[in-house]
Every structure is written in structure tokens, then in C-alpha cells.
Design a protein around this motif. Structure first.
Motif, short mmCIF file in Angstrom:
data_model
loop_
_atom_site.label_atom_id
_atom_site.label_comp_id
_atom_site.label_asym_id
_atom_site.label_seq_id
_atom_site.Cartn_x
_atom_site.Cartn_y
_atom_site.Cartn_z
N MET A 167 26.86 32.21 25.29
CA MET A 167 25.63 31.49 24.95
C MET A 167 24.53 31.91 25.93
SD MET A 167 25.05 27.40 25.04
CE MET A 167 23.49 26.70 24.68
N GLU A 168 23.36 32.13 25.41
CA GLU A 168 22.21 32.46 26.25
C GLU A 168 21.29 31.25 26.36
OE1 GLU A 168 20.01 35.83 24.92
OE2 GLU A 168 21.49 37.24 25.70
N VAL A 169 20.62 31.15 27.51
CA VAL A 169 19.60 30.12 27.71
C VAL A 169 18.33 30.83 28.17
CG1 VAL A 169 21.23 28.28 28.26
CG2 VAL A 169 20.28 29.65 30.11
N GLU A 170 17.21 30.22 27.88
CA GLU A 170 15.93 30.78 28.29
C GLU A 170 15.33 29.91 29.38
OE1 GLU A 170 11.49 31.57 26.47
OE2 GLU A 170 13.22 31.67 25.13
N VAL A 171 14.76 30.53 30.41
CA VAL A 171 14.06 29.80 31.46
C VAL A 171 12.73 29.34 30.87
CG1 VAL A 171 13.07 29.90 33.77
CG2 VAL A 171 15.16 31.20 33.25
N THR A 172 12.51 28.03 30.88
CA THR A 172 11.32 27.46 30.24
C THR A 172 10.35 26.79 31.23
OG1 THR A 172 12.51 25.40 29.85
CG2 THR A 172 12.52 27.04 28.07
N HIS A 173 10.75 26.66 32.50
CA HIS A 173 9.87 26.00 33.48
C HIS A 173 8.56 26.77 33.57
CE1 HIS A 173 8.28 24.57 37.28
NE2 HIS A 173 9.11 23.54 37.18
N PRO A 174 7.41 26.09 33.40
CA PRO A 174 6.13 26.79 33.32
C PRO A 174 5.74 27.58 34.57
CG PRO A 174 5.78 24.42 33.43
CD PRO A 174 7.26 24.64 33.27
N PHE A 175 6.26 27.21 35.74
CA PHE A 175 5.85 27.87 36.97
C PHE A 175 6.93 28.77 37.56
CE2 PHE A 175 3.49 23.77 36.90
CZ PHE A 175 2.26 24.31 36.57
N HIS A 176 8.06 28.87 36.90
CA HIS A 176 9.15 29.71 37.44
C HIS A 176 8.84 31.18 37.14
CE1 HIS A 176 13.08 31.31 38.34
NE2 HIS A 176 13.35 30.16 38.94
N PRO A 177 9.06 32.07 38.12
CA PRO A 177 8.77 33.49 37.88
C PRO A 177 9.62 34.11 36.78
CG PRO A 177 9.81 33.17 40.03
CD PRO A 177 9.52 31.81 39.47
N LEU B 224 24.75 32.17 29.91
CA LEU B 224 25.30 30.98 30.55
C LEU B 224 26.77 31.20 30.91
CD1 LEU B 224 24.81 27.95 31.26
CD2 LEU B 224 25.63 27.43 28.97
N ALA B 225 27.10 31.03 32.20
CA ALA B 225 28.50 31.14 32.64
C ALA B 225 29.16 29.76 32.56
CB ALA B 225 28.56 31.67 34.06
N THR B 226 28.46 28.74 33.05
CA THR B 226 28.97 27.37 32.99
C THR B 226 27.81 26.42 33.27
OG1 THR B 226 30.72 25.87 33.77
CG2 THR B 226 29.65 27.22 35.44
N ASP C 141 16.27 25.99 28.21
CA ASP C 141 16.34 25.40 26.87
C ASP C 141 17.78 25.06 26.48
OD1 ASP C 141 17.40 27.91 26.45
OD2 ASP C 141 16.10 28.40 24.76
N VAL C 142 18.65 24.84 27.48
CA VAL C 142 20.06 24.55 27.19
C VAL C 142 20.22 23.26 26.38
CG1 VAL C 142 20.59 23.31 29.35
CG2 VAL C 142 22.40 24.57 28.17
N ASP C 143 19.32 22.31 26.57
CA ASP C 143 19.35 21.06 25.80
C ASP C 143 18.29 21.11 24.71
OD1 ASP C 143 21.38 19.74 27.22
OD2 ASP C 143 19.97 19.13 28.78
N PRO C 144 18.46 20.30 23.67
CA PRO C 144 17.41 20.24 22.64
C PRO C 144 16.09 19.82 23.28
CG PRO C 144 19.33 18.95 21.99
CD PRO C 144 19.56 19.39 23.40
N PRO C 145 14.97 20.22 22.71
CA PRO C 145 13.66 19.87 23.28
C PRO C 145 13.48 18.36 23.40
CG PRO C 145 13.41 21.44 21.49
CD PRO C 145 14.85 21.02 21.51
N ASP C 146 12.86 17.94 24.49
CA ASP C 146 12.53 16.54 24.71
C ASP C 146 11.36 16.16 23.79
OD1 ASP C 146 12.60 14.05 26.50
OD2 ASP C 146 10.53 14.74 26.78
N ALA C 147 11.50 15.07 23.06
CA ALA C 147 10.47 14.67 22.10
C ALA C 147 9.12 14.44 22.77
CB ALA C 147 10.91 13.40 21.36
N ARG C 148 9.13 13.87 23.97
CA ARG C 148 7.85 13.62 24.67
C ARG C 148 7.18 14.93 25.08
NH1 ARG C 148 11.27 9.57 27.08
NH2 ARG C 148 10.76 7.56 26.21
N THR C 149 7.99 15.89 25.52
CA THR C 149 7.44 17.19 25.90
C THR C 149 6.84 17.88 24.68
OG1 THR C 149 9.09 17.39 27.66
CG2 THR C 149 7.98 19.40 26.98
#
Length: 93
Positions: A1-11, A19-21, A49-57
Motif C-alpha cells: 500500500m502506498e501513502v502520500e505525504v499531505t502535510h502542507p509544509f512538509h518538504p 507503507l511498511a507498517t 492520506d493513510v486515513d480517509p479525509p477528515d470532513a472538517r478539513t
């Protein structure tokens, strides 16, 4: 499974990681993956994005850089720091 880095300020924003674990580490939910050198690394799960999107976000549509849960945790932390500082000032007097 792949995950994407979504934090707006992370390089690494937008980078896809294999994903390893996923586990609790350093008191928080973290995703573990191997970097290009084969070293096991981790990021907070909330920064991916490992979890479904937060509704508030989703509802904020990019207008807010903070999640309500994170702000609530920050308020509790600031309250604890103030309480400790106040207790120390009482002992000094």
C-alpha cells in the motif's frame, strides 16, 4: 500500500511512500516506510492520506492550516504549561 505525504509544509508533500507498517510510536499514530537508502523512517499518520479525509478539513477547502483536534490538543498543552509555570511562581515567592 502506498501513502502520500499531505502535510502542507512538509518538504515531501506530494511524495508517495510504500507503507511498511503503522503503529503508535512516541505517543502518536505513525506510518513507517523505508527511504531510498533502505532506512526505516516514520511520519505522523495525520501528515499522510493513510486515513480517509477528515470532513472538517475537506469543508475548509484549504482555507485553514489547522485541524480542530490539533488545536484542542494545543489548548490543553498551553493550559498545562501555564499551570506548571503558575505552580513554580508560587513556590518561589
Amino acid at each position: 500500500m502506498e501513502v502520500e505525504v499531505t502535510h502542507p509544509f512538509h518538504p515531501w508533500k506530494g511524495r508517495r511512500l510504500v507503507l511498511a507498517t503503522r503503529k503508535q510510536n512516541w505517543g502518536e499514530d505513525r506510518v513507517m516506510f523505508f527511504d531510498a537508502h533502505g532506512q526505516l523512517r516514520s511520519l505522523p499518520a495525520a501528515w499522510t492520506d493513510v486515513d480517509p479525509p477528515d470532513a472538517r478539513t475537506d469543508a475548509a477547502a484549504g482555507r485553514s492550516f489547522f485541524r480542530a483536534d490539533d488545536l484542542s490538543t494545543l489548548v490543553a498543552l498551553v493550559g498545562e504549561i501555564k499551570s506548571r509555570h503558575h505552580s513554580r511562581r508560587k513556590r518561589v515567592k
